[in-house]
Structures are given as C-alpha cells and as structure tokens.
Write a protein that holds these residues in place. Structure first.
Motif, PDB file in Angstrom:
ATOM      1  N   UNK A  63      -0.422 113.326  51.373  1.00 36.55           N
ATOM      2  CA  UNK A  63      -1.099 114.202  52.111  1.00 36.55           C
ATOM      3  C   UNK A  63      -0.715 113.410  53.606  1.00 36.55           C
ATOM      4  N   UNK A  64      -0.942 114.618  54.630  1.00 37.14           N
ATOM      5  CA  UNK A  64      -1.068 113.668  55.915  1.00 37.14           C
ATOM      6  C   UNK A  64      -2.558 113.173  56.482  1.00 37.14           C
ATOM      7  N   UNK A  65      -2.488 112.033  56.897  1.00 41.58           N
ATOM      8  CA  UNK A  65      -3.624 111.337  56.936  1.00 41.58           C
ATOM      9  C   UNK A  65      -3.786 110.980  58.581  1.00 41.58           C
ATOM     10  N   UNK A  66      -4.898 111.512  59.069  1.00 43.07           N
ATOM     11  CA  UNK A  66      -5.167 111.147  60.482  1.00 43.07           C
ATOM     12  C   UNK A  66      -6.187 110.218  60.573  1.00 43.07           C
ATOM     13  N   UNK A  67      -5.970 108.881  61.019  1.00 44.86           N
ATOM     14  CA  UNK A  67      -7.165 107.862  61.226  1.00 44.86           C
ATOM     15  C   UNK A  67      -7.345 107.540  62.662  1.00 44.86           C
ATOM     16  N   UNK A  68      -8.814 107.899  62.807  1.00 45.25           N
ATOM     17  CA  UNK A  68      -9.268 107.538  64.276  1.00 45.25           C
ATOM     18  C   UNK A  68     -10.151 106.402  64.372  1.00 45.25           C
ATOM     19  N   UNK A  98      -8.668 113.959  57.428  1.00 44.21           N
ATOM     20  CA  UNK A  98      -9.168 112.919  58.344  1.00 44.21           C
ATOM     21  C   UNK A  98      -9.942 111.917  57.958  1.00 44.21           C
ATOM     22  N   UNK A  99      -9.789 110.734  58.705  1.00 47.73           N
ATOM     23  CA  UNK A  99     -10.677 109.576  58.424  1.00 47.73           C
ATOM     24  C   UNK A  99     -11.005 109.131  59.767  1.00 47.73           C
ATOM     25  N   UNK A 168       0.223 114.524  70.933  1.00 44.44           N
ATOM     26  CA  UNK A 168      -0.724 114.573  69.580  1.00 44.44           C
ATOM     27  C   UNK A 168      -0.530 115.534  68.762  1.00 44.44           C
ATOM     28  N   UNK A 169      -0.553 116.742  69.147  1.00 41.14           N
ATOM     29  CA  UNK A 169      -0.519 118.018  68.507  1.00 41.14           C
ATOM     30  C   UNK A 169       0.967 118.219  67.955  1.00 41.14           C
ATOM     31  N   UNK A 170       1.666 117.839  68.900  1.00 42.53           N
ATOM     32  CA  UNK A 170       3.386 117.902  68.235  1.00 42.53           C
ATOM     33  C   UNK A 170       3.528 116.868  67.151  1.00 42.53           C
ATOM     34  N   UNK A 171       2.980 115.649  67.285  1.00 42.19           N
ATOM     35  CA  UNK A 171       3.197 114.812  66.292  1.00 42.19           C
ATOM     36  C   UNK A 171       2.396 115.247  64.975  1.00 42.19           C
ATOM     37  N   UNK A 172       1.056 115.882  64.876  1.00 41.66           N
ATOM     38  CA  UNK A 172       0.478 116.381  63.592  1.00 41.66           C
ATOM     39  C   UNK A 172       1.372 117.536  63.338  1.00 41.66           C
ATOM     40  N   UNK A 173       1.863 118.301  63.993  1.00 32.90           N
ATOM     41  CA  UNK A 173       2.448 119.423  63.654  1.00 32.90           C
ATOM     42  C   UNK A 173       3.781 118.945  62.731  1.00 32.90           C
ATOM     43  N   UNK A 174       4.644 118.051  63.333  1.00 35.76           N
ATOM     44  CA  UNK A 174       5.840 117.794  62.743  1.00 35.76           C
ATOM     45  C   UNK A 174       5.423 117.060  61.347  1.00 35.76           C
ATOM     46  N   UNK A 175       4.514 116.033  61.241  1.00 34.04           N
ATOM     47  CA  UNK A 175       4.232 115.576  59.933  1.00 34.04           C
ATOM     48  C   UNK A 175       3.814 116.423  59.054  1.00 34.04           C
ATOM     49  N   UNK A 176       3.061 117.497  59.378  1.00 38.64           N
ATOM     50  CA  UNK A 176       2.615 118.719  58.613  1.00 38.64           C
ATOM     51  C   UNK A 176       3.711 119.353  58.025  1.00 38.64           C
ATOM     52  N   UNK A 177       4.639 119.607  59.091  1.00 38.31           N
ATOM     53  CA  UNK A 177       5.947 120.420  58.503  1.00 38.31           C
ATOM     54  C   UNK A 177       6.693 119.672  57.551  1.00 38.31           C
ATOM     55  N   UNK A 178       6.728 118.502  57.657  1.00 34.41           N
ATOM     56  CA  UNK A 178       7.479 117.493  56.894  1.00 34.41           C
ATOM     57  C   UNK A 178       6.770 117.642  55.548  1.00 34.41           C
TER      58      UNK A 178
END
Length: 189
Positions: A63-68, A98-99, A168-178
């Motif tokens: 999964x794509x994981x976003x850690x904040x 998201x964590x 940030x949105x571009x990065x999340x989109x890129x990783x989700x596309x991958x």
C-alpha cells in the motif's frame, strides 16, 4: 471512477495552510541529517495505535503509506490532520494507509486531541519520548512522508507551506499510480 486523487482532493476543498514550524528551541542542534532519504527503507516502528497495538510499516507493504508527524501545538498540523482523514476516507484502505504520529505531547494534551479526533479513520500513534521522530530526523512540523508499496520512501515534505500543496498532491498521485500499475501483478503473484 475517473477522478484522479488531485481532483478528489481539490473537490474535498483540501487547503492545508501550512507553514514551517520548527521544533521548540529546547531541541539541541544536530549535525548533518541522519534521517532516511528518498529510496531508503524508513524506520518501521511508528508507536502504538489507540488500541495499544504496535504499528509497523511492514504490515502495510503493498500500500502507499502517508506518515505525518504532528504535535498539538502545531497549528498547521491541526489543519492538515482532518484533510488527511478525508483523504483516507475517500481513498479507502485498499491502496492507501495514513498514519499520524503524535510527538512528545503531554498525556493531557494527547488525550484531549484524541477526544477531538475520535471519529478519525486514520491510524493515530504516539511517540512519547521523540525517539521515533528522531529516527526520521524530524526538525520541523508539519513533516509528511510518502512510502511506496515497496516500503521505500518515495517523497518527504518537511516544514512545508501552502505553496507546497501542489507538489505534495503530485507526489501522492505519482505513488498511487505506481501502486495501481503494479497491483494486478501483486494480486496474481
């Protein structure tokens, strides 16, 4: 659905009004960054969730994981967390996790924040002594990490401002596309 994550986020009215928030002055100065870099496997343990279960990045591999990393005194962090929760709700758990890691808040402040975020679907963990944040070389808030399905860091945004939202949105989109491109082979394999 033909909505990209960018459209979804824009449609949700995501407007993270962030600004660089350095750590309190009591934090000792550090030498060169010792934290993980893009392409590295980050420290896996992210503290315990609200149920007391240990959160390990390995459990989200694929999964794509976003850690904040956030703190109760960080105004931009408090604006970001509800938006990350909306992102998690709309993206679901299949492709994204998201964590949010709370860093060094007092017990009272942490409990108050957890009451205020009772309905959040993102995974909330706690770093009481700052050791988890130190493993990521956290020096400013907000501090967001995007981890690819391979468990490696795809992007990091430190102490960012509102002008960084597009990136940030571009990065999340890129990783989700991958992730989406690899999902069929992951399911078959």
């Amino acid at each position: 659905m033909s909505l990209t994550l960018r459209n979804l986020i824009v449609a949700l009215g995501l407007s993270i009004a962030m600004c660089a928030m350095p750590l309190p002055a009591a934090e000792p100065a550090k030498a060169a960054s010792a934290g993980p870099k893009k392409g590295d496997v980050p420290p896996a343990l992210l503290g315990k969730d609200r149920k007391g279960d240990l959160v390990d990045l390995a459990q989200y591999r694929g999964k794509v994981v976003v850690v904040s990393f956030w703190a109760s005194w960080c105004g931009p962090c408090l604006k970001e967390l509800p938006q990350l929760d909306l992102l998690q709700k709309h993206a679901g758990d299949k492709l994204l996790k998201v964590i949010a890691v709370n860093v060094e808040d007092s017990n009272d402040d942490y409990r108050m924040m957890m009451r205020q975020m009772k309905g959040f679907t993102i995974t909330m963990t706690r770093d009481r002594d700052g050791k988890i944040a130190a493993g990521y070389d956290i020096r400013a808030y907000p501090n967001l990490w995007i981890i690819g399905l391979d468990g490696k860091i795809a992007a990091n945004h430190r102490g960012y401002g509102e002008d960084s939202l597009e990136r940030i949105i571009d990065d999340i989109n890129r990783v989700l596309r991958e992730q989406a491109a690899l999902a069929p082979s992951a399911i078959a394999g």
